[in-house]
Design a protein around this motif. Structure first.
Motif, PDB file in Angstrom:
ATOM      1  N   LYS A   1     -11.092  -0.244   9.428  1.00 32.17           N
ATOM      2  CA  LYS A   1      -9.966  -1.179   9.410  1.00 32.17           C
ATOM      3  C   LYS A   1      -8.770  -0.554  10.076  1.00 32.17           C
ATOM      4  N   PRO A   2      -8.849  -0.242  11.224  1.00 29.30           N
ATOM      5  CA  PRO A   2      -7.430   0.331  11.843  1.00 29.30           C
ATOM      6  C   PRO A   2      -6.227  -0.224  11.608  1.00 29.30           C
ATOM      7  N   GLU A   3      -6.308  -1.447  11.554  1.00 27.66           N
ATOM      8  CA  GLU A   3      -5.026  -2.133  11.451  1.00 27.66           C
ATOM      9  C   GLU A   3      -4.439  -1.649   9.937  1.00 27.66           C
ATOM     10  N   LEU A   4      -5.333  -1.988   9.200  1.00 29.00           N
ATOM     11  CA  LEU A   4      -4.721  -1.699   7.655  1.00 29.00           C
ATOM     12  C   LEU A   4      -4.506  -0.209   7.296  1.00 29.00           C
ATOM     13  N   ALA A   5      -5.372   0.541   8.060  1.00 32.22           N
ATOM     14  CA  ALA A   5      -4.979   2.033   8.063  1.00 32.22           C
ATOM     15  C   ALA A   5      -3.613   2.197   8.648  1.00 32.22           C
ATOM     16  N   GLU A   6      -3.271   1.576   9.494  1.00 33.03           N
ATOM     17  CA  GLU A   6      -1.744   1.798  10.310  1.00 33.03           C
ATOM     18  C   GLU A   6      -0.834   1.483   9.524  1.00 33.03           C
ATOM     19  N   LEU A   7      -0.871   0.337   8.831  1.00 35.14           N
ATOM     20  CA  LEU A   7       0.102  -0.410   7.736  1.00 35.14           C
ATOM     21  C   LEU A   7       0.189   0.548   6.817  1.00 35.14           C
ATOM     22  N   PHE A   8      -0.871   1.087   6.185  1.00 32.32           N
ATOM     23  CA  PHE A   8      -0.585   1.704   5.048  1.00 32.32           C
ATOM     24  C   PHE A   8       0.094   3.319   5.527  1.00 32.32           C
ATOM     25  N   ARG A   9      -0.402   3.945   6.718  1.00 33.20           N
ATOM     26  CA  ARG A   9       0.451   5.061   7.027  1.00 33.20           C
ATOM     27  C   ARG A   9       1.882   4.690   7.318  1.00 33.20           C
ATOM     28  N   LYS A  10       2.161   3.376   8.094  1.00 34.18           N
ATOM     29  CA  LYS A  10       3.709   3.434   8.075  1.00 34.18           C
ATOM     30  C   LYS A  10       4.100   3.356   6.595  1.00 34.18           C
ATOM     31  N   MET A  11       3.654   2.667   5.673  1.00 33.19           N
ATOM     32  CA  MET A  11       4.220   2.582   4.266  1.00 33.19           C
ATOM     33  C   MET A  11       4.358   3.896   3.685  1.00 33.19           C
TER      34      MET A  11
ATOM     35  N   ALA B   1      -4.757   4.452   3.336  1.00 37.05           N
ATOM     36  CA  ALA B   1      -4.890   4.500   4.684  1.00 37.05           C
ATOM     37  C   ALA B   1      -6.367   5.271   5.163  1.00 37.05           C
ATOM     38  N   GLY B   2      -6.672   6.360   4.184  1.00 38.87           N
ATOM     39  CA  GLY B   2      -7.901   7.055   4.631  1.00 38.87           C
ATOM     40  C   GLY B   2      -8.982   5.932   4.213  1.00 38.87           C
ATOM     41  N   GLN B   3      -8.874   5.315   3.136  1.00 39.00           N
ATOM     42  CA  GLN B   3      -9.867   4.208   2.918  1.00 39.00           C
ATOM     43  C   GLN B   3     -10.335   3.391   3.969  1.00 39.00           C
ATOM     44  N   MET B   4      -9.138   2.931   4.386  1.00 41.11           N
ATOM     45  CA  MET B   4      -9.404   1.698   5.554  1.00 41.11           C
ATOM     46  C   MET B   4      -9.916   2.457   6.822  1.00 41.11           C
ATOM     47  N   GLU B   5      -9.666   3.678   6.963  1.00 43.64           N
ATOM     48  CA  GLU B   5     -10.272   4.563   8.197  1.00 43.64           C
ATOM     49  C   GLU B   5     -11.631   4.472   8.222  1.00 43.64           C
ATOM     50  N   VAL B   6     -12.098   4.674   6.761  1.00 41.77           N
ATOM     51  CA  VAL B   6     -13.545   5.131   6.615  1.00 41.77           C
ATOM     52  C   VAL B   6     -14.314   3.916   6.624  1.00 41.77           C
ATOM     53  N   HIS B   7     -13.586   2.588   6.354  1.00 43.28           N
ATOM     54  CA  HIS B   7     -14.214   1.174   6.380  1.00 43.28           C
ATOM     55  C   HIS B   7     -13.885   0.451   7.744  1.00 43.28           C
TER      56      HIS B   7
ATOM     57  N   GLN C   1      -7.121  -1.861  -6.967  1.00 42.77           N
ATOM     58  CA  GLN C   1      -6.845  -3.126  -6.285  1.00 42.77           C
ATOM     59  C   GLN C   1      -7.512  -3.293  -4.819  1.00 42.77           C
ATOM     60  N   GLY C   2      -7.780  -2.253  -4.232  1.00 44.03           N
ATOM     61  CA  GLY C   2      -8.309  -2.153  -2.881  1.00 44.03           C
ATOM     62  C   GLY C   2      -9.494  -2.771  -2.956  1.00 44.03           C
ATOM     63  N   HIS C   3      -9.877  -3.453  -1.473  1.00 43.90           N
ATOM     64  CA  HIS C   3     -10.931  -3.922  -1.378  1.00 43.90           C
ATOM     65  C   HIS C   3     -11.539  -3.671   0.043  1.00 43.90           C
ATOM     66  N   TYR C   4     -12.733  -3.526   0.330  1.00 39.61           N
ATOM     67  CA  TYR C   4     -13.267  -3.429   1.819  1.00 39.61           C
ATOM     68  C   TYR C   4     -13.207  -4.481   2.519  1.00 39.61           C
ATOM     69  N   ARG C   5     -12.953  -5.762   2.005  1.00 42.05           N
ATOM     70  CA  ARG C   5     -12.626  -6.874   3.006  1.00 42.05           C
ATOM     71  C   ARG C   5     -11.271  -7.443   2.876  1.00 42.05           C
ATOM     72  N   MET C   6     -10.549  -6.206   2.535  1.00 42.01           N
ATOM     73  CA  MET C   6      -9.168  -6.623   2.598  1.00 42.01           C
ATOM     74  C   MET C   6      -8.371  -7.008   3.843  1.00 42.01           C
ATOM     75  N   ASN C   7      -7.576  -7.969   4.021  1.00 35.35           N
ATOM     76  CA  ASN C   7      -6.762  -8.329   5.297  1.00 35.35           C
ATOM     77  C   ASN C   7      -5.344  -8.286   5.192  1.00 35.35           C
ATOM     78  N   PRO C   8      -4.856  -8.134   6.433  1.00 26.14           N
ATOM     79  CA  PRO C   8      -3.425  -7.800   6.577  1.00 26.14           C
ATOM     80  C   PRO C   8      -2.634  -8.620   5.259  1.00 26.14           C
ATOM     81  N   TYR C   9      -2.862  -9.932   5.247  1.00 28.79           N
ATOM     82  CA  TYR C   9      -2.134 -10.777   4.290  1.00 28.79           C
ATOM     83  C   TYR C   9      -2.193 -10.052   2.835  1.00 28.79           C
ATOM     84  N   GLN C  10      -3.499  -9.765   2.500  1.00 28.46           N
ATOM     85  CA  GLN C  10      -3.678  -9.253   1.012  1.00 28.46           C
ATOM     86  C   GLN C  10      -2.961  -7.916   0.871  1.00 28.46           C
ATOM     87  N   ALA C  11      -3.075  -7.052   1.803  1.00 29.25           N
ATOM     88  CA  ALA C  11      -2.479  -5.755   1.863  1.00 29.25           C
ATOM     89  C   ALA C  11      -1.109  -6.008   1.801  1.00 29.25           C
ATOM     90  N   LEU C  12      -0.384  -6.758   2.480  1.00 26.43           N
ATOM     91  CA  LEU C  12       0.881  -6.688   2.581  1.00 26.43           C
ATOM     92  C   LEU C  12       1.468  -7.338   1.345  1.00 26.43           C
TER      93      LEU C  12
END
Ligand SMILES: Cc1ncc(C[n+]2csc(CCOP(=O)(O)OP(=O)(O)O)c2C)c(N)n1
Ligand code: SF4
Ligand SMILES: [Mg+2]
Lengths: 279, 170
Positions: free
Chosen positions: B38-48, B30-36, B90-101
């Motif tokens: 990607k608020p939607e992915l940050a929220e997804l990881f925080r929820k998890m 979630a922190g990595q996604m905030e830094v990059h 396995q993280g990537h800065y171009r990660m999308n919700p599909y890939q994260a999920l």
């Protein structure tokens, strides 16, 4: 490993992690190294204020900012010198140098050799991604000779620096290699390195996913050592020089005498030092 | 590798560490996604992370407190990392919700397989029963995630390609 098993560890990841969020690229191996470091410190139950993490410059060298331990983000390649001074002045601290292949073996190559030779009781952790990550992907001393990059088309043509063999020849007292994709394995190496007296060198293969994306496949290339560590430098030297560079484990656990003279700091308060420097 | 975890104490220690590390890794991501940015992915990881924290609490409830910890390398995981953590790398800065999920789903499936394997190899009925319960819960999560994942279009095969080189970080 010398530790009475506690029922519940007094420390966890949270105790060592700072509120500064790493700006590493997602997927960077350095995240795994950070995890390993915190797990090792928690296992050893080292209070954060008893640990000093000293670094040079590079993505890998950013670690001090990301921990609650004392830290010093030093000058490129010179972290071992800073750490040596600190350890001699404050021998009760656990001193860990965090560095990269560029920082430790290129601009800091000379410091690396002499830190091994002096054998002061501290641990050097090098996150080796075979590239200068921070400055955008130039070849480093550990890049393969034929690694084709924009700055060195076709490769540099130079043999990679054999850091573990150099450490052995220079006098390091503990030599190991790990892989960032195995954080628990690296934590174990760090625990052993910190516990072993003298200068310990741990190389961690830590992929730079941005400038060396092919390093993501290191997880398939690394393999654990099939033999026990040795205290015989000749045996360790033979193994290291015939190794493919992807064997993980402890290669050498020596009993070389470590440098233990300490610096008397009792008569030197900060004001006196500042006055001396002003002269 | 077959898991031979013979006591309920050892089982709860494993379950606790597995969930705790999942929280830790989701928080990191979630922190990595905030830094990059990607608020939607940050929220997804925080929820998890919050969901897995509930599991940590549940294990602590069952154990009557924090279970004993083992040395990190003494846990009997099948892979270098605990099964419910997205592996380092396995993280990537171009990660999308599909890939994260998809990565999250793989975690739930690995966790289910881990607990099922423990149950299968347990002699102690208390370990078997607990492990089966945990496996069922992970399976339920995996099913929910599949529904969640279906809401997102599958990205193009080369989603990670960036036509503009990454900029220097300093
Ligand atoms: C004296 C000096 N020279 C050069 C630089 C530029 N510089 C910054 S980081 C770096 C290389 C870092 O590479 P490495 O230690 O491998 O770390 P990584 O980023 O790969 O983790 C260089 C050459 C500098 N900061 N200071
Ligand atoms: S540039 Fe490479 S070494 Fe630096 S943070 Fe990104 S992946 Fe890691
Ligand atoms: Mg590097």
């Amino acid at each position: 490993m010398n530790k009475a098993e506690p029922l519940v560890s007094r420390y966890s990841h949270e105790d060592y992690k700072s509120t500064v969020k790493p700006i590493w690229c997602p997927g960077c191996g350095h995240f795994g190294v950070e995890t390993s470091l915190f797990r090792a410190l928690a296992y050893l139950e080292l209070p954060p204020e008893q640990v000093a993490i000293i670094s040079g410059i590079g993505c890998s060298s950013r670690i001090p900012a990301y921990t609650q331990c004392y830290g010093f983000h030093g000058v490129h390649g010179r972290a071992p010198a800073v750490a040596t001074g600190l350890k001699l002045a404050r021998p009760e601290l656990t001193v860990i140098v965090t560095s990269g292949d560029g920082d430790a073996f290129s601009i800091g190559g000379n410091h690396f050799i002499h830190a091994c030779r002096r054998n002061v009781d501290m641990t050097l952790l090098v996150m080796d991604n075979e590239v200068y990550g921070m400055t955008k992907g130039q070849p480093s001393p550990t890049s393969p000779a034929d690694w084709d990059s924009k700055i060195a088309p076709g490769g540099t043509g130079f043999s990679p620096f054999a850091s573990l063999a150099v450490a052995l020849a220079s006098g390091a007292n503990f030599i190991a290699r790990g892989f960032s994709g195995d954080p628990n394995g690296v934590a174990r190496l760090l625990v052993e390195a910190i516990q072993h007296p003298g200068f310990s060198f741990v190389q961690v293969l830590s992929p730079c996913v941005t400038y060396r994306p092919e390093e993501r496949f290191w997880k398939k290339t690394v393999h654990p050592s099939s033999v026990e560590s040795t205290n015989d430098p000749a045996v360790a030297g033979h193994r290291l020089l015939s190794d493919d560079g992807f064997t993980t484990g402890v290669f050498y656990v020596g009993n070389r005498p470590c440098y233990s003279a300490t610096v008397d700091t009792s008569n030197h308060d900060l004001r006196a030092i500042e006055e001396d420097l002003a002269l | 590798m077959n898991q031979t975890i013979s006591t309920l104490d050892a089982f709860l220690a494993h379950a606790h560490e597995l969930e705790r590390e999942a929280v830790e890794r989701y928080e990191d991501l979630a922190g990595q996604m905030e830094v990059h940015n990607k608020p939607e992915l940050a929220e997804l990881f925080r929820k998890m992370a919050a969901i897995e924290q509930q599991h940590v609490d549940k294990v602590e409830g069952l154990a009557g407190g924090e279970p004993r910890t083992l040395a990190p390398w003494d846990y009997q995981w099948q892979d270098p990392e605990s099964p419910e953590s997205i592996p380092v790398g396995q993280g990537h800065y171009r990660m999308n919700p599909y890939q994260a999920l998809s990565l999250v789903l793989a975690c739930e499936e690995r966790a289910e397989a881990f607990f099922a394997n423990v149950a299968e190899n347990a002699d102690d009925p208390a370990v078997r029963e607990s492990a089966l319960q945990f496996a069922a819960e992970e399976r339920e999560h995996a099913e929910l995630l599949k529904v969640w994942l279906a809401r997102y279009p599958e990205p193009k095969a080369e989603w990670w390609q960036d036509l503009d080189d990454p900029v220097s970080q300093e």
